[in-house]
Design an enzyme around this catalytic site. Sequence first.
Site, PDB file in Angstrom:
ATOM      1  N   GLY A 141       2.695   2.126 -14.547  1.00 44.05           N
ATOM      2  CA  GLY A 141       4.003   1.863 -14.190  1.00 44.05           C
ATOM      3  C   GLY A 141       4.216   0.193 -14.597  1.00 44.05           C
ATOM      4  O   GLY A 141       4.968  -0.453 -13.928  1.00 44.05           O
ATOM      5  N   SER A 190       5.599  -0.755 -17.381  1.00 44.02           N
ATOM      6  CA  SER A 190       6.907  -0.968 -18.472  1.00 44.02           C
ATOM      7  C   SER A 190       8.016  -1.744 -17.841  1.00 44.02           C
ATOM      8  O   SER A 190       9.015  -2.276 -18.653  1.00 44.02           O
ATOM      9  CB  SER A 190       7.195   0.166 -18.833  1.00 44.02           C
ATOM     10  OG  SER A 190       7.931   0.998 -18.003  1.00 44.02           O
ATOM     11  N   ASN A 246       0.424   0.912  -9.569  1.00 43.56           N
ATOM     12  CA  ASN A 246       1.523   0.256  -9.438  1.00 43.56           C
ATOM     13  C   ASN A 246       2.537   1.240  -9.503  1.00 43.56           C
ATOM     14  O   ASN A 246       3.811   1.223  -8.882  1.00 43.56           O
ATOM     15  CB  ASN A 246       1.580  -0.859 -10.289  1.00 43.56           C
ATOM     16  CG  ASN A 246       3.165  -1.213 -10.339  1.00 43.56           C
ATOM     17  OD1 ASN A 246       3.669  -2.023  -9.319  1.00 43.56           O
ATOM     18  ND2 ASN A 246       3.953  -0.930 -11.375  1.00 43.56           N
ATOM     19  N   SER A 288       4.014  -1.360  -0.072  1.00 48.61           N
ATOM     20  CA  SER A 288       5.214  -2.041   0.119  1.00 48.61           C
ATOM     21  C   SER A 288       5.101  -2.725   1.639  1.00 48.61           C
ATOM     22  O   SER A 288       4.222  -2.401   2.208  1.00 48.61           O
ATOM     23  CB  SER A 288       6.355  -1.011   0.219  1.00 48.61           C
ATOM     24  OG  SER A 288       7.533  -1.226   1.009  1.00 48.61           O
ATOM     25  N   TYR A 346       8.957   7.183   2.547  1.00 46.98           N
ATOM     26  CA  TYR A 346       8.357   6.362   1.687  1.00 46.98           C
ATOM     27  C   TYR A 346       7.506   5.186   2.502  1.00 46.98           C
ATOM     28  O   TYR A 346       6.288   5.032   2.035  1.00 46.98           O
ATOM     29  CB  TYR A 346       9.406   5.206   1.138  1.00 46.98           C
ATOM     30  CG  TYR A 346       9.115   4.196   0.048  1.00 46.98           C
ATOM     31  CD1 TYR A 346       8.826   4.495  -0.980  1.00 46.98           C
ATOM     32  CD2 TYR A 346       9.353   2.848   0.611  1.00 46.98           C
ATOM     33  CE1 TYR A 346       8.358   3.491  -2.201  1.00 46.98           C
ATOM     34  CE2 TYR A 346       8.862   1.834  -0.403  1.00 46.98           C
ATOM     35  CZ  TYR A 346       8.389   2.223  -1.455  1.00 46.98           C
ATOM     36  OH  TYR A 346       8.159   1.267  -2.606  1.00 46.98           O
ATOM     37  N   ALA A 347       7.865   5.204   3.801  1.00 42.15           N
ATOM     38  CA  ALA A 347       7.058   4.245   4.650  1.00 42.15           C
ATOM     39  C   ALA A 347       5.626   5.144   4.807  1.00 42.15           C
ATOM     40  O   ALA A 347       4.498   4.627   4.929  1.00 42.15           O
ATOM     41  CB  ALA A 347       7.580   4.101   5.962  1.00 42.15           C
ATOM     42  N   ALA A 348       5.783   6.427   5.147  1.00 43.37           N
ATOM     43  CA  ALA A 348       4.580   7.289   5.051  1.00 43.37           C
ATOM     44  C   ALA A 348       3.622   7.287   3.974  1.00 43.37           C
ATOM     45  O   ALA A 348       2.214   7.015   4.258  1.00 43.37           O
ATOM     46  CB  ALA A 348       4.996   8.985   5.391  1.00 43.37           C
ATOM     47  N   LYS A 372       3.305   4.907   1.519  1.00 46.05           N
ATOM     48  CA  LYS A 372       3.028   3.664   1.120  1.00 46.05           C
ATOM     49  C   LYS A 372       1.974   3.208   2.454  1.00 46.05           C
ATOM     50  O   LYS A 372       0.913   2.525   1.820  1.00 46.05           O
ATOM     51  CB  LYS A 372       3.931   2.823   1.187  1.00 46.05           C
ATOM     52  CG  LYS A 372       4.953   2.938  -0.085  1.00 46.05           C
ATOM     53  CD  LYS A 372       4.148   2.492  -1.406  1.00 46.05           C
ATOM     54  CE  LYS A 372       5.069   2.544  -2.588  1.00 46.05           C
ATOM     55  NZ  LYS A 372       4.288   2.377  -3.777  1.00 46.05           N
TER      56      LYS A 372
END
Length: 268
Positions: free
Chosen positions: A12, A14, A89, A141, A154-156, A158
């Site tokens: 990731g 770019s 990333n 994050s 997303y929390a899970a 990360k």
Amino acid sequence: MILEGKRVLITGGSSGIGFAIARAMLAKGARVAITGRNSERLAQAVRDLRGNGLPVTGVQADVATPEGRSQSLDKAIEVLGGLDVLVNNAGGVRAGRLEKTTEVEIRTMVEVDLVAPILLTQAALPHLRATGDGLVVNVTSGIALIGAPFYATYAAVKAGLARFGEALRRELKGEGVRVLTLYPGATDTPMMQSSKAGPELGFTREPPEAVANALIEGIQASSFEVIRGGEARAKMIAANRDDPGAVDERFLTMKSALEEAVSGHSAL
């Protein structure tokens, strides 16, 4: 770790934080390969990074797929002649109420943000071991440290990536491969463009260059982790540990506004 001459693969890379990390590492004398799914964006990133004659290679690949991971690693090793540093990333997000998040969106976050970096790290480990001074960087994050409403999946994933890195660091201790976890806060990247959450909701965005520079400092200092957000983030982490109910109440006061601001936040 001294980055001069190191061979680095950044997924990731770019745009956003990945691009800033690539630029910062190149400035330290590293040789870099970056991956990206979008061919035009990747080509432009490579042109921008090569502007000063810096050694960078672009690999168009989706690391959420077995083929993409294999292609990324094989091409990087072919061009660089080996691998010293892997930066996991690449990531994606879909915010909003869990009930309104589709199964496809949930599975995509799990695959991109958690499964892909685990499997790519697994494949890269023999090459990192061969250097005797390897490094894995996992970009997680701040939400991995303090779960925010409307970012449940997303929390899970990360948080899962963060604990993966912690466990792997201990697994590899004394074996020539270190692991560093990076916890960015809100950052001014394309991934955040669809979010309307601002400073009034605790989302004060910093430039990706600041995150990248902090990471470089952490790498040079052999740190275990780099947490962005300064004193305010440190206080909230402490509060979340010592009095999580108070943090719940704080989020309750802003819940309606936060839901409205992030309901369209999607970058998958």
